[in-house]
Design a protein around this motif. Structure first.
Motif, PDB file in Angstrom:
ATOM      1  N   GLN A 187       0.847  -1.209   0.000  1.00  0.00           N
ATOM      2  CA  GLN A 187       0.000   0.000   0.000  1.00  0.00           C
ATOM      3  C   GLN A 187       0.876   1.251   0.000  1.00  0.00           C
ATOM      4  N   HIS A 224      -5.047   0.211   4.834  1.00  0.00           N
ATOM      5  CA  HIS A 224      -4.772   1.641   4.952  1.00  0.00           C
ATOM      6  C   HIS A 224      -4.696   2.115   6.401  1.00  0.00           C
ATOM      7  N   ASP A 248      -8.042   4.225  -2.969  1.00  0.00           N
ATOM      8  CA  ASP A 248      -8.276   3.052  -3.805  1.00  0.00           C
ATOM      9  C   ASP A 248      -9.440   3.261  -4.769  1.00  0.00           C
ATOM     10  N   HIS A 291      -2.336   2.165  -4.335  1.00  0.00           N
ATOM     11  CA  HIS A 291      -1.499   1.032  -4.739  1.00  0.00           C
ATOM     12  C   HIS A 291      -0.988   1.316  -6.134  1.00  0.00           C
TER      13      HIS A 291
END
Length: 213
Positions: free
Chosen positions: A13, A63, A153, A194
């Motif tokens: 991440q 996260h 995301d 990502h």
């Protein structure tokens, strides 16, 4: 202002550290190992900056998995998260178990981070864009002066966030991207949760999952 990327944790991440003079703010907290957290501490020491707070794009485990350790290390920092749906925040342990890992829940409720222009955290200013579809509490953080958006995301390089988790919704995510992200200037750099960075213009032309409305 400078932006530093830490690609961390078992989910690979992207956690972002923004530094402006003596102040710094962290976007997301994916640190999975003490060595990753030490790299953050070393950079702050090198830049002679102090961590002033943590903003979360959403509360999926990848996260927030380093958040408790961060707060133990740096003290009682403000943490901001959109309050549209706090289920993910309240079920961290269950989220972790779904991926075969362990994580402790949180003993506090984060500060609300509603959609707004000109949200300020110390010397940092963001336009908070509510971009659900990947997660019901998802926001993206747009910095007009820097021509950058931290998209969490929602949007990746030639891809989008998954929609098979709690309250995932492909139609909603598509609308979020079309109405909140694709309406930003084409030259805006996208810093995703990502993978590599991209630009709004590139994704409008090449993203196979979401085309401009």
């Amino acid at each position: 202002m400078t932006i530093h990327t830490f690609t961390v944790g078992p989910f690979v991440q992207n956690t972002y550290l923004l530094i402006n003079g003596p102040d710094a703010i962290l976007i997301d907290a994916g640190f999975g190992q003490s060595s990753e957290l030490q790299a953050l501490k070393d950079l702050l020491q090198e830049k002679e900056a102090g961590l002033a707070g943590i903003l979360l794009t959403h509360a999926h485990i990848d996260h927030v998995m380093g958040l408790n350790h961060l707060l133990k290390t740096f003290g009682d920092l403000p943490v901001w998260l959109n309050h549209s749906d706090l289920t993910l925040w309240n079920e961290i342990e269950h989220q972790a178990s779904q991926f075969g890992i362990s994580a402790s829940g949180f003993s506090f409720v984060p500060e609300p981070l509603p959609e707004q222009n000109g949200f300020r955290a110390g010397p940092f200013s963001f336009n908070v864009l509510y971009t659900p579809g990947h997660a019901p509490d998802h926001v993206s953080l747009y910095m007009p002066d820097e021509q950058k958006v931290i998209a969490g995301d929602a949007l990746f390089r030639q891809s989008i966030g998954r929609t098979d988790l709690y309250k995932g919704d492909l139609k909603l995510l598509t609308r979020s991207i079309q109405e909140k992200l694709y309406t930003l200037p084409d030259q805006t750099t996208v810093l995703p949760g990502h993978g590599p960075e991209t630009t709004i213009g590139y994704e409008k032309r090449h993203n196979p999952f979401v085309r401009p409305a």
